[in-house]
Design a protein around this motif. Structure first.
Motif, mmCIF file in Angstrom:
data_model
loop_
_atom_site.group_PDB
_atom_site.id
_atom_site.type_symbol
_atom_site.label_atom_id
_atom_site.label_comp_id
_atom_site.label_asym_id
_atom_site.label_seq_id
_atom_site.Cartn_x
_atom_site.Cartn_y
_atom_site.Cartn_z
ATOM 1 N N PHE A 260 -8.231 0.861 -5.276
ATOM 2 C CA PHE A 260 -7.503 3.032 -4.821
ATOM 3 C C PHE A 260 -8.509 3.064 -3.795
ATOM 4 O O PHE A 260 -9.247 3.595 -4.120
ATOM 5 N N THR A 261 -8.216 3.759 -3.240
ATOM 6 C CA THR A 261 -8.962 4.812 -2.398
ATOM 7 C C THR A 261 -8.297 6.517 -2.640
ATOM 8 O O THR A 261 -8.069 6.568 -3.438
ATOM 9 N N GLN A 262 -9.299 7.735 -1.778
ATOM 10 C CA GLN A 262 -8.677 8.712 -2.002
ATOM 11 C C GLN A 262 -7.098 8.990 -1.170
ATOM 12 O O GLN A 262 -6.863 9.685 -1.673
ATOM 13 N N ASN A 263 -6.418 8.661 -0.111
ATOM 14 C CA ASN A 263 -5.389 8.283 0.205
ATOM 15 C C ASN A 263 -4.078 6.860 0.523
ATOM 16 O O ASN A 263 -3.574 7.752 0.289
ATOM 17 N N ASP A 264 -4.551 6.458 -0.923
ATOM 18 C CA ASP A 264 -3.830 5.307 -1.145
ATOM 19 C C ASP A 264 -3.656 4.648 -2.198
ATOM 20 O O ASP A 264 -5.240 4.603 -2.841
ATOM 21 N N VAL A 265 -2.936 3.773 -2.955
ATOM 22 C CA VAL A 265 -3.317 2.658 -4.166
ATOM 23 C C VAL A 265 -2.618 1.518 -3.322
ATOM 24 O O VAL A 265 -1.456 1.721 -2.875
ATOM 25 N N ARG A 266 -3.252 0.570 -3.456
ATOM 26 C CA ARG A 266 -2.378 -1.479 -3.030
ATOM 27 C C ARG A 266 -2.250 -1.570 -4.679
ATOM 28 O O ARG A 266 -3.332 -1.507 -5.565
ATOM 29 N N SER B 276 -13.924 12.176 -6.728
ATOM 30 C CA SER B 276 -14.463 12.091 -8.355
ATOM 31 C C SER B 276 -12.459 11.399 -9.280
ATOM 32 O O SER B 276 -12.705 11.053 -10.408
ATOM 33 N N ASP B 277 -11.611 11.717 -8.979
ATOM 34 C CA ASP B 277 -10.351 11.150 -9.762
ATOM 35 C C ASP B 277 -10.222 9.564 -9.500
ATOM 36 O O ASP B 277 -10.958 9.046 -8.798
ATOM 37 N N VAL B 278 -9.890 9.041 -11.105
ATOM 38 C CA VAL B 278 -9.484 7.641 -11.179
ATOM 39 C C VAL B 278 -7.783 7.504 -11.172
ATOM 40 O O VAL B 278 -6.994 8.544 -11.801
ATOM 41 N N THR B 279 -7.440 6.170 -10.395
ATOM 42 C CA THR B 279 -6.240 6.030 -10.502
ATOM 43 C C THR B 279 -6.106 4.626 -11.711
ATOM 44 O O THR B 279 -6.727 4.037 -11.969
ATOM 45 N N LEU B 280 -4.605 5.188 -12.156
ATOM 46 C CA LEU B 280 -4.385 4.496 -13.511
ATOM 47 C C LEU B 280 -3.301 4.019 -13.271
ATOM 48 O O LEU B 280 -2.089 4.548 -12.720
ATOM 49 N N VAL B 281 -2.933 2.238 -13.060
ATOM 50 C CA VAL B 281 -1.784 2.008 -12.768
ATOM 51 C C VAL B 281 -1.233 0.789 -14.277
ATOM 52 O O VAL B 281 -2.363 0.148 -14.748
ATOM 53 N N VAL C 18 1.172 -1.291 -0.266
ATOM 54 C CA VAL C 18 -0.241 -0.089 0.458
ATOM 55 C C VAL C 18 0.209 1.357 -0.129
ATOM 56 O O VAL C 18 1.969 1.185 0.435
ATOM 57 N N GLU C 19 0.465 2.506 -0.406
ATOM 58 C CA GLU C 19 1.392 3.377 -1.265
ATOM 59 C C GLU C 19 0.709 4.421 -1.027
ATOM 60 O O GLU C 19 -0.158 4.934 -2.093
ATOM 61 N N PRO C 20 0.375 5.471 0.119
ATOM 62 C CA PRO C 20 0.017 6.672 0.335
ATOM 63 C C PRO C 20 0.213 7.378 -1.035
ATOM 64 O O PRO C 20 1.565 7.337 -1.744
ATOM 65 N N ARG D 97 4.014 2.254 -12.486
ATOM 66 C CA ARG D 97 3.260 4.018 -13.137
ATOM 67 C C ARG D 97 2.152 4.332 -12.580
ATOM 68 O O ARG D 97 0.928 3.447 -12.500
ATOM 69 N N VAL D 98 1.877 4.985 -11.579
ATOM 70 C CA VAL D 98 0.523 5.676 -10.959
ATOM 71 C C VAL D 98 0.036 6.713 -12.026
ATOM 72 O O VAL D 98 1.389 7.911 -12.011
ATOM 73 N N VAL D 99 -1.367 7.241 -12.429
ATOM 74 C CA VAL D 99 -1.027 8.636 -12.235
ATOM 75 C C VAL D 99 -2.707 8.607 -13.164
ATOM 76 O O VAL D 99 -3.785 7.461 -12.875
ATOM 77 N N VAL D 100 -2.843 9.497 -11.738
ATOM 78 C CA VAL D 100 -4.513 10.241 -10.683
ATOM 79 C C VAL D 100 -4.889 10.988 -11.489
ATOM 80 O O VAL D 100 -4.274 12.712 -12.228
#
Length: 164
Positions: free
Chosen positions: A103-109, A64-69, A54-56, A132-135
């Motif tokens: 993912f949550t609003q705080n971190d990505v797992r 409403s943001d979307v996390t792409l990995v 898990v990475e903050p 690589r993580v893009v929000v």
């Protein structure tokens, strides 16, 4: 007739008046980038971390943001080949491995799942995995090929990934 002319002249005078200019409003959305943040991370999956990490984020992420990995899958002719998660691998013994995330609003797992015994995997599959993580704002995702890291970085004008 006098009343109609008087009404037209009055309307013309009334609507041609101009008052003092008000304060400048906030910048508007022009179809370009609103907010986008990105980072790169190298992860070792093992029994001690339950094959997950898990990475903050380290920056603001809105509901409403979307996390792409994306995972660094290979390198060909000096070019990195990135694939979007989840990625599914089927082994010769019909067992499977899936690189996945949530993912949550705080971190990505980041985590492994599948039917294979993770403890028997070659370190090639579990060690030094580069992601690589893009929000991005959800409103901006519709017109971008999110399966392509190159398309995402171009659309959101991302020129580097901070290493975590």
């Amino acid at each position: 007739m006098k009343k109609i002319v008087l009404l037209v002249v009055s309307a013309f005078i009334l609507f041609s008046c101009e008052g003092p200019q008000g304060p400048q409003g906030p910048p508007g959305y022009d179809g370009g980038l609103i907010v986008s943040s990105a980072f790169e991370i190298v992860i070792d999956f093992n029994a001690s971390n339950n094959y997950e990490f898990v990475e903050p984020y380290g920056f603001d992420v809105y509901p409403s943001d979307v996390t792409l990995v994306y995972i660094l899958w290979d390198t060909a002719n000096g070019q990195d080949i990135w694939r979007p998660l989840p990625q599914f691998i089927e082994f010769n013994d019909n067992s499977s491995l899936i690189y996945n995330f949530d993912f949550t609003q705080n971190d990505v797992r980041f985590f492994l799942e599948g039917s294979t015994d993770f403890s028997t995997l070659d370190p090639l599959w579990t060690q030094n995995q580069v992601f690589r993580v893009v929000v991005v704002p959800a409103d901006n995702v519709d017109n971008v090929d999110v399966n392509s890291l190159d398309a995402v970085t171009e659309a959101y004008q991302i020129d580097h990934f901070n290493l975590k």
